[in-house]
Enzyme design. Sequence first.
Site, short mmCIF file in Angstrom:
data_model
loop_
_atom_site.label_atom_id
_atom_site.label_comp_id
_atom_site.label_asym_id
_atom_site.label_seq_id
_atom_site.Cartn_x
_atom_site.Cartn_y
_atom_site.Cartn_z
N CYS A 195 0.81 -0.91 0.00
CA CYS A 195 -0.05 -0.04 -0.13
C CYS A 195 0.81 1.25 -0.14
O CYS A 195 2.08 1.27 0.82
CB CYS A 195 -0.87 -0.01 1.24
N HIS B 196 -9.15 -3.56 -2.04
CA HIS B 196 -8.08 -3.17 -1.12
C HIS B 196 -8.49 -1.49 -1.05
O HIS B 196 -8.58 -0.72 0.02
CB HIS B 196 -6.71 -3.15 -1.57
N GLU B 197 -8.66 -0.85 -2.25
CA GLU B 197 -9.15 0.60 -2.24
C GLU B 197 -10.09 0.96 -1.87
O GLU B 197 -10.49 1.81 -1.21
CB GLU B 197 -8.90 0.96 -3.89
N HIS C 96 -10.10 1.50 2.06
CA HIS C 96 -9.59 2.76 2.33
C HIS C 96 -10.62 3.77 2.64
O HIS C 96 -10.87 4.63 3.52
CB HIS C 96 -8.77 3.42 1.16
#
Length: 172
Positions: free
Chosen positions: A92, A134-135, A138
Amino acid sequence: MALLPILEFPDPRLRTIAKPVAKVDQRIRTLIDDMFETMYDAPGIGLAATQVNVHEQVLVIDLGEETKEPMVFINPSIEILDQEHYEYEEGCLSVPGFYEQVSRPKHIRVTALDRDGKEFVIEPEGLLAVCVQHEMDHLNGKLFVDYVSNIKRQRIRKKLEKQHRQAAQSVG
């Protein structure tokens, strides 16, 4: 276009929950362009607006050959299609220099808006599926280090804090 500073773990702003984009306008398109420039400069393959301290639901991804063209996801939502998972080593831009195995759903459906505000639906596979999840984490204030043991997470935190202190001392 402009390079944006990327927040690094353990910055508490990375834990902010992003709000939906109310209107896809020139401000959002400029943010998207700046995010791509920042991601390419880093270099990385994905970036969420939260990582550049903009707490709106925007993410950009470019996997080169795998995605054919850069992808934009505004107000993305995810549906898990089955319980099959796979592990992938993730890194990341907000946790530089660290990589860990993370287990994620293998089959998902993502609904989002593109940079023109048009809705699209995809069922990504492989690296694209991992990157989207994953994004999207966030945008929900979650980092890939949240999937590892507390001991590993604390070790990563301490190493990054030490690097930040050393960088601050070398500047001052």
